[in-house]
Design a protein around this motif. Structure first.
Motif, mmCIF file in Angstrom:
data_model
loop_
_atom_site.group_PDB
_atom_site.id
_atom_site.type_symbol
_atom_site.label_atom_id
_atom_site.label_comp_id
_atom_site.label_asym_id
_atom_site.label_seq_id
_atom_site.Cartn_x
_atom_site.Cartn_y
_atom_site.Cartn_z
ATOM 1 N N ASN A 450 -8.341 -8.326 -3.906
ATOM 2 C CA ASN A 450 -8.955 -6.913 -3.384
ATOM 3 C C ASN A 450 -8.225 -6.835 -2.027
ATOM 4 O O ASN A 450 -7.139 -7.380 -1.951
ATOM 5 C CB ASN A 450 -10.386 -7.172 -3.008
ATOM 6 N N ILE A 451 -8.503 -5.707 -1.141
ATOM 7 C CA ILE A 451 -7.838 -5.146 -0.179
ATOM 8 C C ILE A 451 -7.577 -6.204 0.839
ATOM 9 O O ILE A 451 -6.605 -5.986 1.599
ATOM 10 C CB ILE A 451 -8.452 -4.100 0.437
ATOM 11 N N GLU A 452 -8.599 -7.067 1.038
ATOM 12 C CA GLU A 452 -8.313 -8.189 2.038
ATOM 13 C C GLU A 452 -7.687 -9.671 1.437
ATOM 14 O O GLU A 452 -7.054 -10.261 2.252
ATOM 15 C CB GLU A 452 -9.782 -8.585 2.833
ATOM 16 N N THR A 453 -7.813 -9.647 0.153
ATOM 17 C CA THR A 453 -7.388 -10.882 -0.383
ATOM 18 C C THR A 453 -6.404 -10.492 -1.584
ATOM 19 O O THR A 453 -6.548 -10.776 -2.381
ATOM 20 C CB THR A 453 -8.217 -11.931 -0.675
ATOM 21 N N SER A 454 -5.272 -9.894 -1.228
ATOM 22 C CA SER A 454 -4.375 -9.229 -2.114
ATOM 23 C C SER A 454 -3.606 -10.151 -3.049
ATOM 24 O O SER A 454 -3.362 -10.019 -4.083
ATOM 25 C CB SER A 454 -3.313 -8.180 -1.680
ATOM 26 N N GLY A 455 -3.569 -11.355 -2.572
ATOM 27 C CA GLY A 455 -2.691 -12.355 -3.153
ATOM 28 C C GLY A 455 -3.357 -13.138 -4.084
ATOM 29 O O GLY A 455 -2.609 -13.692 -4.985
ATOM 30 N N ASP A 456 -4.735 -13.296 -4.121
ATOM 31 C CA ASP A 456 -5.552 -13.958 -5.368
ATOM 32 C C ASP A 456 -5.673 -13.248 -6.451
ATOM 33 O O ASP A 456 -6.608 -12.549 -6.671
ATOM 34 C CB ASP A 456 -6.759 -14.376 -4.405
ATOM 35 N N LYS A 457 -4.589 -13.333 -7.260
ATOM 36 C CA LYS A 457 -4.643 -12.463 -8.466
ATOM 37 C C LYS A 457 -4.655 -13.479 -9.714
ATOM 38 O O LYS A 457 -4.248 -14.791 -9.797
ATOM 39 C CB LYS A 457 -3.717 -11.580 -8.588
ATOM 40 N N PHE A 458 -4.833 -13.036 -10.882
ATOM 41 C CA PHE A 458 -4.557 -13.677 -12.112
ATOM 42 C C PHE A 458 -2.949 -13.476 -12.474
ATOM 43 O O PHE A 458 -2.635 -12.332 -12.460
ATOM 44 C CB PHE A 458 -5.555 -13.178 -13.215
ATOM 45 N N ALA A 496 -2.244 -8.094 -21.258
ATOM 46 C CA ALA A 496 -2.082 -9.029 -20.043
ATOM 47 C C ALA A 496 -2.148 -8.439 -18.595
ATOM 48 O O ALA A 496 -2.081 -7.223 -18.544
ATOM 49 C CB ALA A 496 -0.904 -9.665 -20.423
ATOM 50 N N PHE A 497 -2.444 -9.405 -17.655
ATOM 51 C CA PHE A 497 -2.458 -8.857 -16.423
ATOM 52 C C PHE A 497 -0.924 -8.653 -15.853
ATOM 53 O O PHE A 497 -0.031 -9.433 -15.983
ATOM 54 C CB PHE A 497 -3.170 -9.912 -15.640
ATOM 55 N N GLU A 498 -0.931 -7.468 -15.104
ATOM 56 C CA GLU A 498 0.417 -7.218 -14.670
ATOM 57 C C GLU A 498 0.009 -6.552 -13.226
ATOM 58 O O GLU A 498 -0.382 -5.806 -13.122
ATOM 59 C CB GLU A 498 1.103 -5.936 -15.673
ATOM 60 N N ASN A 499 0.852 -7.330 -12.207
ATOM 61 C CA ASN A 499 0.465 -7.284 -10.949
ATOM 62 C C ASN A 499 -0.656 -7.184 -10.819
ATOM 63 O O ASN A 499 -1.344 -6.401 -9.880
ATOM 64 C CB ASN A 499 1.282 -5.836 -10.593
ATOM 65 N N GLY A 500 -1.663 -8.011 -11.256
ATOM 66 C CA GLY A 500 -3.032 -8.206 -11.046
ATOM 67 C C GLY A 500 -3.914 -7.329 -11.586
ATOM 68 O O GLY A 500 -5.173 -7.606 -11.451
#
Length: 537
Positions: A450-458, A496-500
């Motif tokens: 999300n906007i504050e935790t942009s690195g926590d992605k699949f 599949a997930f691409e760039n989150g």
């Protein structure tokens, strides 16, 4: 100039005198030859008249050139395979953009304000490190960035700007990252970081990385300390003026609107639509800029046609004052009457800047680009950030091998009450949506981070569906699906997930769907956050 006029006048008089002397020197041979001699004299006078007219025209032309030379210096500098002539108002600087061909942009008479640039032909040639030459977009976002001694916020800023853009919006935006450094190794490292983190955006031309020539910046050691600022702060604010000016001039022919940002901000999720809608609503008004943040120069939108004038003003006074003060001075020059009071001036200036609320950009950087300075500024009008997006999803039984953090559960995320925030996923982890009855799914969207935790992605995570009809199940059982859709216990991989983000449609042959699941295929280094779940029926 009078000396030139005097010399040419003498030259013309001498020519006339010689002509008359030559005519008078013709010998007389009696009455029988008077008529032919008169005819010859007439022809010679015609020739002399033509010569005199030509000399007069040449003299006028030379005098006009002398007048022009007295008004402005004739400065000519060679560029790569071309010559650039500096006029009193604007000139064209030719720049190279790799193999994509030559590009030109108009710049103000920068040589008057930065005379050191005359010494190097390529001092105004931008170094385009990353880009596809995108033009014709509605919105250009300019982000200057410098080498910071502490933390860099650039990747998070770009992630914030790209987070909520749709496919069509991504085609209508250009984000220019201006690396305001002359260290080629550092510039290259920034470009590589952006290319690695945003490969599709780099390849499509949505992101550009440019830097100035090594000769662009002047010698900052001779700057005067003013307004109580230290020498380091005067240098910092002066360089910032030059950085913003260069970026504006580079961006002026790329799109319709240009917005100035910084490398340590976050944007609200729907900033693109909000900005474009507001700019369209205010199109008939004579504004100089629109404000989408109340802090400094952040979120100031200009019409690109106004950028040359604005940049020239900044360049004219780049040694004197900070950039936000200079912007306010442009408003003063345009509309303030010295014979009226400050209240009237402020009212007139307010007509040239239109404020949008709530603010769309928030400053998040703690460590300023000025060494040793801590920046605690926050935009109070920004409000709370939207950390998840809610949708009405079909009834389903939910299960997962992931462990959620605090109250951020899968059930709450599916209902649109919160986001899912799970501890670090490992290979084999899954999220399963088992529908109470088979349904036709028209489209799906799963957004991680999300906007504050942009690195926590699949990462390395696929999306799979379980068909309910017999024909689709037979195809799954016999392995009739293409290799990229290999079945697993009746499930078929569809994306599949691409760039989150995982988004798309489900082909009709697989409908209706009994279940849908996300499967993690490798251990992750970070937690995983699902901020949006959409299963549209």
């Amino acid at each position: 100039m009078r000396l030139y006029s005097y010399r040419f006048g003498c030259l013309l008089a001498l020519a006339c005198f010689l002509s008359v002397t030559w005519i008078k020197s013709i010998p007389s041979e009696g009455e029988s030859t008077v008529l032919p001699d008169m005819r010859t004299l007439y022809e010679r006078l015609l020739v002399a008249e033509k010569l005199g007219g030509q000399v007069s025209r040449d003299l006028s032309s030379i005098l006009e050139q002398l007048r022009n030379m007295s008004r402005a210096p004739n400065i000519t500098q060679p560029t790569r395979n071309a010559a650039t002539t500096i006029s009193t108002t604007k000139e064209t600087v030719t720049q190279l953009m790799g193999d994509s061909g030559r590009q030109t942009f108009l710049v103000p008479n920068i040589y008057l304000y930065m005379p050191h640039l005359r010494q190097h032909p390529d001092s105004l040639v931008p170094n385009v490190v990353l880009g596809q030459g995108r033009r014709g977009v509605s919105m250009v976002l300019g982000i200057p960035t410098v080498k910071r001694e502490k933390e860099s916020y650039l990747v998070n800023t770009l992630s914030s700007l790209l987070y909520s853009l749709t496919v069509s919006q991504r085609q209508d935006v250009l984000i220019i990252v201006f690396v305001a450094e002359v260290d080629s190794d550092y510039v290259g490292s920034v470009a590589e970081t952006i290319r690695k983190n945003f490969p599709k955006e780099s390849q499509s031309g949505l992101l550009e990385v440019v830097s100035p020539s090594q000769y662009y910046y002047p010698d900052f050691t001779s700057l005067k300390e003013t307004f109580g600022d230290s020498k380091d702060r005067v240098k910092w604010r002066t360089k910032q003026n030059l950085d913003f000016s260069f970026l504006m001039l580079y961006a002026q022919d790329k799109g319709t609107f240009y917005t100035q940002l910084e490398d340590d901000v976050v944007a609200k999720a729907d900033y693109y639509n909000a900005m474009k809608t507001f700019a369209t609503q205010e199109a008939s008004k004579q504004w100089l800029f629109l404000e989408f943040s109340q802090l400094g120069f952040i979120g100031k939108m200009f019409r690109t046609r106004d950028l040359p004038m604005i940049a020239e003003f900044f360049l004219m006074f780049h040694r004197d004052k900070p950039i936000d003060w200079l912007l306010d001075h442009i408003l003063w020059v345009k509309v303030c009457n010295p014979e009226k009071n400050a209240k009237d001036c402020n009212e007139q200036k307010a007509l040239l800047k239109q404020r949008y609320k709530p603010s769309l950009f928030q400053h998040v950087g703690l460590h300023s680009s000025l060494t040793g300075k801590l920046q605690y500024l926050k935009d109070k009008d920004f409000g709370k950030q939207t950390l998840y997006r809610a949708h009405r999803n079909p009834a389903a039984e939910l299960s997962s091998s992931l462990k959620h953090y605090q109250q951020h559960s899968l059930n709450r995320a599916y209902k649109g009450e919160d986001f899912l925030w799970a501890l670090t996923p490992i290979k084999g982890d899954y999220i399963l949506f088992n529908f109470t009855q088979p349904i036709h799914v028209s489209e799906y969207l799963f957004r991680s981070g999300n906007i504050e935790t942009s690195g926590d992605k699949f990462y390395n995570t696929t999306l799979e569906v379980l068909p309910s009809n017999a024909l689709a199940q037979d195809k799954v059982a016999t392995g009739s699906y293409p290799p990229h859709k290999e079945p697993n216990k009746g499930f078929v991989m569809i994306g599949a997930f691409e760039n989150g983000v995982a988004a798309g449609e489900i082909e009709e042959a697989l409908q209706p769907i009994s279940a849908l699941r996300l499967v993690v295929h490798s251990d992750s280094d970070v937690w995983a956050l699902l901020s949006e779940i959409l299963i549209k029926v």
